[in-house]
Structures are given as structure tokens and as C-alpha cells.
Design an enzyme around this catalytic site. Structure first.
Site, PDB file in Angstrom:
ATOM      1  N   GLY A 149       0.824  -1.203   0.000  1.00 29.92           N
ATOM      2  CA  GLY A 149       0.000   0.000   0.000  1.00 29.92           C
ATOM      3  C   GLY A 149       0.854   1.247   0.000  1.00 29.92           C
ATOM      4  O   GLY A 149       1.986   1.236   0.468  1.00 29.92           O
ATOM      5  N   LYS A 193      -0.540   9.097   1.142  1.00 28.48           N
ATOM      6  CA  LYS A 193       0.051  10.428   1.215  1.00 28.48           C
ATOM      7  C   LYS A 193       1.138  10.508   2.283  1.00 28.48           C
ATOM      8  O   LYS A 193       2.115  11.237   2.142  1.00 28.48           O
ATOM      9  CB  LYS A 193      -1.056  11.447   1.519  1.00 28.48           C
ATOM     10  CG  LYS A 193      -0.599  12.895   1.556  1.00 28.48           C
ATOM     11  CD  LYS A 193      -1.780  13.814   1.796  1.00 28.48           C
ATOM     12  CE  LYS A 193      -1.335  15.281   1.860  1.00 28.48           C
ATOM     13  NZ  LYS A 193      -2.482  16.190   2.127  1.00 28.48           N
ATOM     14  N   PHE A 194       0.976   9.716   3.344  1.00 30.29           N
ATOM     15  CA  PHE A 194       1.876   9.861   4.482  1.00 30.29           C
ATOM     16  C   PHE A 194       2.884   8.718   4.632  1.00 30.29           C
ATOM     17  O   PHE A 194       3.669   8.722   5.571  1.00 30.29           O
ATOM     18  CB  PHE A 194       1.059   9.994   5.784  1.00 30.29           C
ATOM     19  CG  PHE A 194       0.157  11.182   5.782  1.00 30.29           C
ATOM     20  CD1 PHE A 194       0.653  12.458   5.939  1.00 30.29           C
ATOM     21  CD2 PHE A 194      -1.210  11.031   5.600  1.00 30.29           C
ATOM     22  CE1 PHE A 194      -0.180  13.564   5.924  1.00 30.29           C
ATOM     23  CE2 PHE A 194      -2.060  12.134   5.585  1.00 30.29           C
ATOM     24  CZ  PHE A 194      -1.540  13.397   5.747  1.00 30.29           C
ATOM     25  N   GLY A 195       2.877   7.743   3.727  1.00 32.79           N
ATOM     26  CA  GLY A 195       3.853   6.666   3.873  1.00 32.79           C
ATOM     27  C   GLY A 195       3.584   5.498   2.952  1.00 32.79           C
ATOM     28  O   GLY A 195       2.580   5.460   2.232  1.00 32.79           O
ATOM     29  N   VAL A 248       3.418   1.196   2.854  1.00 31.07           N
ATOM     30  CA  VAL A 248       3.203   0.045   3.726  1.00 31.07           C
ATOM     31  C   VAL A 248       3.766  -1.213   3.069  1.00 31.07           C
ATOM     32  O   VAL A 248       3.523  -1.467   1.885  1.00 31.07           O
ATOM     33  CB  VAL A 248       1.701  -0.149   4.032  1.00 31.07           C
ATOM     34  CG1 VAL A 248       1.496  -1.328   4.996  1.00 31.07           C
ATOM     35  CG2 VAL A 248       1.105   1.127   4.619  1.00 31.07           C
ATOM     36  N   ASP A 265     -10.563  11.061   9.737  1.00 35.75           N
ATOM     37  CA  ASP A 265     -10.308  10.669   8.347  1.00 35.75           C
ATOM     38  C   ASP A 265     -11.107   9.423   7.992  1.00 35.75           C
ATOM     39  O   ASP A 265     -10.600   8.514   7.327  1.00 35.75           O
ATOM     40  CB  ASP A 265      -8.809  10.433   8.116  1.00 35.75           C
ATOM     41  CG  ASP A 265      -8.435  10.449   6.636  1.00 35.75           C
ATOM     42  OD1 ASP A 265      -9.200  11.037   5.840  1.00 35.75           O
ATOM     43  OD2 ASP A 265      -7.393   9.877   6.275  1.00 35.75           O
TER      44      ASP A 265
END
Length: 337
Positions: free
Chosen positions: A41, A44-46, A48, A155
Site C-alpha cells: 500500500g 500520502k503519508f507513507g 506500507v 479521516d
């Protein structure tokens, strides 16, 4: 033909690991303790990755987040701090965390059932209003617990609801990267979230609260039942303008077979005034989640189009983000997006 188990889950599935009081390990390389495997995955923030703990063989997920700035590190630290208190079967669980200075890693429970919406649009899946109540009840159970710990998710959207397995009917809420601890006596305002699912008070930069998450749950329910998005415009600006007006309807033929109880459930969540929205506890007591919902099969054609459109938007955004970071894309990669 896959038909979801329309009975509410009884008991709880034994977790893959006991609840842990996680402390961030500073200056420790995650690769010393875990085998990082394929990417599963990207957001926007990382990014996986699937991973395996060397000492136990336990299969987990590792979210790698670049932290070049102090604020980036604080964001991950806040996420870990929030997740440490969110120990509940309806919520993804934290296993470990690392900080090596330039990158931080959050190790999480591995959930392999896929996104809820992706699952229910499968050609072999039968979606009914009853099965929707099974999913929505679990979402509200998870949210009731989050709010009981004085935390806001902020969110809530379909991508953040995963199925525990590919065949069962249990779900988990994920992604607490934007979550905030909440003190009702103090004013809290935020200006982030996904436009399609954010509440009017977020768009207007007004005081937020527990009802902010409940609005998002109302939008999720509307989309799940109909395949339509109540406030979606052609642009983010238009979408947010629609949200501030808070006007929607059930006029589309997709709602012809939907019960009045289901519509009432949505109406009590999509209320412009945050103080008048149902709480998670009230939602769990609502007649629609307590009663006997219809088992008539719902058409997923519109929901399928909705999900496919989302895939395209996500793919295009990924390409744009990679180009901004200076990544060189092969022609086939760009064409695939």
C-alpha cells in the site's frame, strides 16, 4: 456466489498478538528485527510493506514514513500515542514502532481482507441492506470506543475500513494518522481530511467534535447503500461548497428499495448542526441497526462505478506525487495510470 454472513459477529476472533504497550525504539534499525517484504500500500503519508518478525515469524504490516522535518516526526509520534490507547477488536492494532532519524516506521496488525467497498462490488458478492447493517454496526462500535477514549479519527472514509478476512463479515477501522486527542472544554479546529467525507464544521474551520466523525459515517453509509456520493462535485471546491450547504436527497432510483429506517439513520447523521447529530452510542441504538433489515439484493453497479472512479483518481494522484519527488516513470507506468 459469495453471500456475506448476515448474522452479527458473535464473540471476537483471537488477535494474532496480545495487546502491547508500544514505545518508540530510537536508533534501532527495523531490519535487524523484521524482514521487510513486498509493498502492499502507498498513501500520502507513507508506504506500507508486508513484513515478518524474525524472532516469532509473525506476519505484520510496516508503514514507513519519511520524517525530514521535526513536524513530520511529531505527526508519527502522535499517531503512535493515539494508537497505544485504542485497543479494540474493531480497530487495527499497533505492534511496534521505530525512529532512525530520517525515517520512522509503525508496525501494525496485518489485515488481508481488503477494503470493504472493493469486497462488496465483487461479481460474486451479494450485497443486501441487512449486510450493510452488519458492517455499519461494527463501524459504529469501533467509533464508540474511539470516542470513549476522547479521540477523534478525522479521516473516516471507505478506504479506511478493511475486512478482516476475504470471506468473513468482520471489519476494522484503520489509519489514525490524522487522529487527535479531544478535550470538549477546549476549542479544536482542523482544516484537513477528504473533501467528500469531511463535515461542514471542518470546511468552515469551526469547532469540531465527536459529531465530525459521525457525519463521515453518514456519508459512508449513503454511498454503501446507493453507490452515490451525496455531496460530490466536479472539483474539491464544489464538493466542499455542497458540504457546507448540507443538502442531499434520496430521489435517485438507487433508493427505491432502501428502507425508511435506513434513510432515517442517514438523516440523523447528515445534520449540519454538529450538536444535533447522533452519537456513536445513539447510532448503535437506532432502529435500523437494532431491527430486522431487508435481505433484498441491492444493485452494486453504481457502487462499482464509484470505486473504479476512485481507483483512477488515486492512480493519477500517485503519478503526480512521484513526479513531484523527481521519480522517472517508464511510459508503460504513466499509461497504466
Amino acid at each position: 456466489m459469495i453471500k456475506v454472513d448476515e448474522e452479527d459477529p458473535i464473540g471476537e476472533v483471537e488477535p494474532s498478538f496480545p495487546y502491547r504497550d508500544v514505545q518508540i525504539r530510537r536508533g534501532v534499525d527495523i531490519r535487524d528485527l523484521y524482514d521487510l517484504q513486498e509493498e502492499i500500500g502507498r498513501g500520502k503519508f507513507g508506504t506500507v510493506y508486508r513484513c515478518r518478525e524474525k524472532s516469532t515469524g509473525l506476519r505484520l504490516a510496516a508503514k514507513m514514513v519519511s520524517t525530514p522535518k521535526r513536524e513530520d516526526r511529531r505527526n508519527v509520534e502522535r499517531e503512535v500515542d493515539v494508537m497505544r490507547v485504542l485497543q479494540h477488536p474493531r480497530l487495527i492494532q499497533l505492534y511496534d514502532a521505530f525512529d532512525n532519524g530520517k525515517t520512522m516506521c509503525v508496525v501494525l496488525e496485518l489485515i488481508e481482507g481488503g477494503e470493504l467497498f472493493e469486497r462488496v462490488i465483487d461479481d460474486d458478492f451479494i450485497l443486501t441492506e441487512k449486510s450493510c447493517t452488519v458492517f455499519m454496526r461494527q463501524i459504529c462500535e469501533g467509533m464508540e470506543f474511539i470516542h470513549s477514549k476522547h479521540i477523534l479519527h478525522l479521516d473516516m472514509k471507505p478506504e479506511n475500513i478493511l475486512c478482516l478476512t476475504k470471506t468473513g463479515n468482520r471489519i476494522k477501522i484503520i489509519d489514525f494518522g490524522l487522529a487527535r486527542k479531544f478535550d470538549p472544554t477546549k476549542k479544536l479546529q482542523v482544516l484537513f481530511g477528504t473533501p467528500e467525507f469531511v463535515a461542514p464544521e471542518v470546511v468552515n474551520f469551526d469547532q469540531i467534535g465527536f459529531g465530525t466523525d459521525m457525519w463521515s459515517i453518514g456519508v459512508i453509509c449513503y454511498v454503501l447503500l446507493s453507490g452515490l456520493s451525496p455531496f460530490m462535485g466536479d472539483t474539491d471546491v464544489e464538493t466542499m461548497a455542497n458540504v457546507t450547504i448540507a443538502k442531499y436527497d434520496f430521489d435517485d432510483e438507487a433508493f427505491n428499495e432502501i428502507s425508511d429506517d435506513a434513510k432515517d439513520f442517514i438523516e440523523k447523521l447528515l445534520v449540519k448542526d454538529i450538536e444535533r447529530r447522533m452519537t456513536a452510542a445513539q447510532a448503535l441504538r437506532h432502529k435500523w441497526l437494532q431491527g430486522v433489515a431487508a435481505v433484498t439484493q441491492l444493485s452494486t453497479a453504481k457502487l462499482k462505478r464509484y470505486v473504479i472512479k476512485k481507483r483512477w483518481i488515486k492512480a493519477v494522484n500517485t503519478i503526480i506525487a512521484l513526479r513531484r519527488m523527481g521519480a522517472k516513470l517508464e511510459p508503460d507506468d504513466a499509461g497504466a495510470a
